[in-house]
Scaffold this motif. Structure first.
Motif, mmCIF file in Angstrom:
data_model
loop_
_atom_site.group_PDB
_atom_site.id
_atom_site.type_symbol
_atom_site.label_atom_id
_atom_site.label_comp_id
_atom_site.label_asym_id
_atom_site.label_seq_id
_atom_site.Cartn_x
_atom_site.Cartn_y
_atom_site.Cartn_z
ATOM 1 N N ALA A 114 0.832 -1.206 0.000
ATOM 2 C CA ALA A 114 0.000 0.000 0.000
ATOM 3 C C ALA A 114 0.867 1.256 0.000
ATOM 4 O O ALA A 114 0.615 2.205 -0.759
ATOM 5 C CB ALA A 114 -0.940 -0.009 1.204
ATOM 6 N N TRP A 242 -4.983 6.832 0.644
ATOM 7 C CA TRP A 242 -4.470 5.651 1.345
ATOM 8 C C TRP A 242 -5.418 4.460 1.170
ATOM 9 O O TRP A 242 -4.971 3.329 0.943
ATOM 10 C CB TRP A 242 -4.274 5.962 2.821
ATOM 11 C CG TRP A 242 -3.759 4.775 3.566
ATOM 12 C CD1 TRP A 242 -4.440 3.963 4.424
ATOM 13 C CD2 TRP A 242 -2.439 4.222 3.487
ATOM 14 N NE1 TRP A 242 -3.642 2.948 4.879
ATOM 15 C CE2 TRP A 242 -2.405 3.090 4.321
ATOM 16 C CE3 TRP A 242 -1.292 4.598 2.787
ATOM 17 C CZ2 TRP A 242 -1.255 2.328 4.466
ATOM 18 C CZ3 TRP A 242 -0.145 3.819 2.936
ATOM 19 C CH2 TRP A 242 -0.138 2.707 3.770
ATOM 20 N N SER A 245 -5.019 3.084 -2.298
ATOM 21 C CA SER A 245 -3.741 2.365 -2.387
ATOM 22 C C SER A 245 -3.814 1.014 -1.698
ATOM 23 O O SER A 245 -3.274 0.022 -2.182
ATOM 24 C CB SER A 245 -2.623 3.199 -1.741
ATOM 25 O OG SER A 245 -2.433 4.412 -2.416
ATOM 26 N N ALA A 246 -4.494 0.967 -0.554
ATOM 27 C CA ALA A 246 -4.569 -0.269 0.218
ATOM 28 C C ALA A 246 -5.486 -1.301 -0.432
ATOM 29 O O ALA A 246 -5.253 -2.506 -0.318
ATOM 30 C CB ALA A 246 -5.049 0.040 1.634
ATOM 31 N N ARG A 247 -6.529 -0.828 -1.140
ATOM 32 C CA ARG A 247 -7.520 -1.741 -1.694
ATOM 33 C C ARG A 247 -7.263 -2.078 -3.161
ATOM 34 O O ARG A 247 -7.913 -2.954 -3.719
ATOM 35 C CB ARG A 247 -8.917 -1.135 -1.563
ATOM 36 C CG ARG A 247 -9.372 -0.989 -0.130
ATOM 37 C CD ARG A 247 -10.623 -0.123 -0.054
ATOM 38 N NE ARG A 247 -11.741 -0.716 -0.764
ATOM 39 C CZ ARG A 247 -12.591 -1.584 -0.248
ATOM 40 N NH1 ARG A 247 -12.477 -1.945 1.021
ATOM 41 N NH2 ARG A 247 -13.575 -2.078 -0.960
ATOM 42 N N SER A 249 -5.333 -3.897 -4.982
ATOM 43 C CA SER A 249 -4.366 -4.981 -5.118
ATOM 44 C C SER A 249 -4.209 -5.451 -6.570
ATOM 45 O O SER A 249 -3.100 -5.717 -7.006
ATOM 46 C CB SER A 249 -4.797 -6.170 -4.243
ATOM 47 O OG SER A 249 -6.108 -6.607 -4.596
#
Length: 255
Positions: A114, A242, A245-247, A249
């Motif tokens: 992330a 954020w 970015s984290a989700r 994938s």
């Protein structure tokens, strides 16, 4: 890359570009705060008026700049030339350069996908936007570089060249981080579209902020130097970037 994934990438670029603007403006803001000038900052600079006097001029600082034009700045005082003026003007470009370097470092953190995605888009967006800015700068007879050059007695083109080369190198390494040319082009186009969309949104929102400050709207009071809605937008953009970015994938697997 599926259309949905590219839209997700543009969304990340849109949010990150807001943060790139925040990084630049925060450099200036921190200097004015340190000098005790009590600024009120908008989305794209210090809250100011140049068309007509503010409704409550006692809360503004009257100045004569840009060919003798009278303006009003939302300040209690301002740098009066010399070292203070150089530091205040240089703080924005230097903050942009520092955050570009930090983002490049984060983009290489393979242990945190992330953070790596976020850093990659931040480095690409900042370096791409600033490279284009300095390509246009020779035709711009104002701005941070102009103020620095006047105080130091040097030609503005020297600063344009130095900063322009720096961000061009950052752009090279930001693109180099990506695995292939098709991927580089997708990220670059996403960063470009995100920059255009966020730039238009911030420009329009900044005019609204200036007018509300002029009307002394209590919701637009400065908090940490930023007009409150500006600070809230920056915080929400950071949270949104954020989360994307984290989700994200799938779209970022090739980075």
């Amino acid at each position: 890359m599926p259309k949905r994934d590219f839209i997700q990438l543009v969304l990340l670029a849109f949010l990150v570009n807001i943060l790139c603007q925040a990084a630049h403006e925060s450099g200036h803001l921190l200097v004015y705060q340190a000098y005790g000038y009590v600024p009120t900052w908008g989305f794209i600079g210090l809250v100011q008026r140049w068309d007509e006097p503010p409704l409550h001029p006692e809360n503004w600082l009257q100045v004569n700049e840009y060919g003798g034009q009278t303006g009003w700045l939302r300040l209690k005082g301002q740098p009066d030339g010399g070292a203070e003026e150089v530091v205040a003007a240089a703080a924005g470009p230097l903050a942009s350069a520092l955050f570009a370097l930090l983002a490049l470092a984060f983009s290489r953190r393979k242990d945190n996908p992330a953070l790596r995605r976020f850093g990659q888009m931040f480095a690409l967006s900042m370096s791409l936007g600033m490279t284009f800015y300095y390509l246009r700068s020779p035709w711009r007879a104002y701005g941070d570089e102009y103020d620095i050059a006047v105080q130091l007695g040097i030609h503005k083109s020297a600063l344009d060249l130095a900063f322009g080369l720096f961000f061009a190198v950052c752009l090279f390494f930001a693109l180099k981080n990506l695995a292939s040319w098709p991927l580089r082009l997708r990220w670059a186009w996403a960063a470009f579209f995100g920059s255009i969309l966020s730039g238009m949104a911030l420009f329009l929102a900044d005019g609204w902020v200036r007018e509300m400050v002029n009307l002394e709207n209590p919701f637009f009071v400065p908090v940490l130097g930023y007009s409150l809605p500006v600070l809230l937008v920056y915080l929400l953009a950071g949270l949104g970037a954020w989360l994307v970015s984290a989700r994200g994938s799938m779209v970022f697997n090739s980075v």
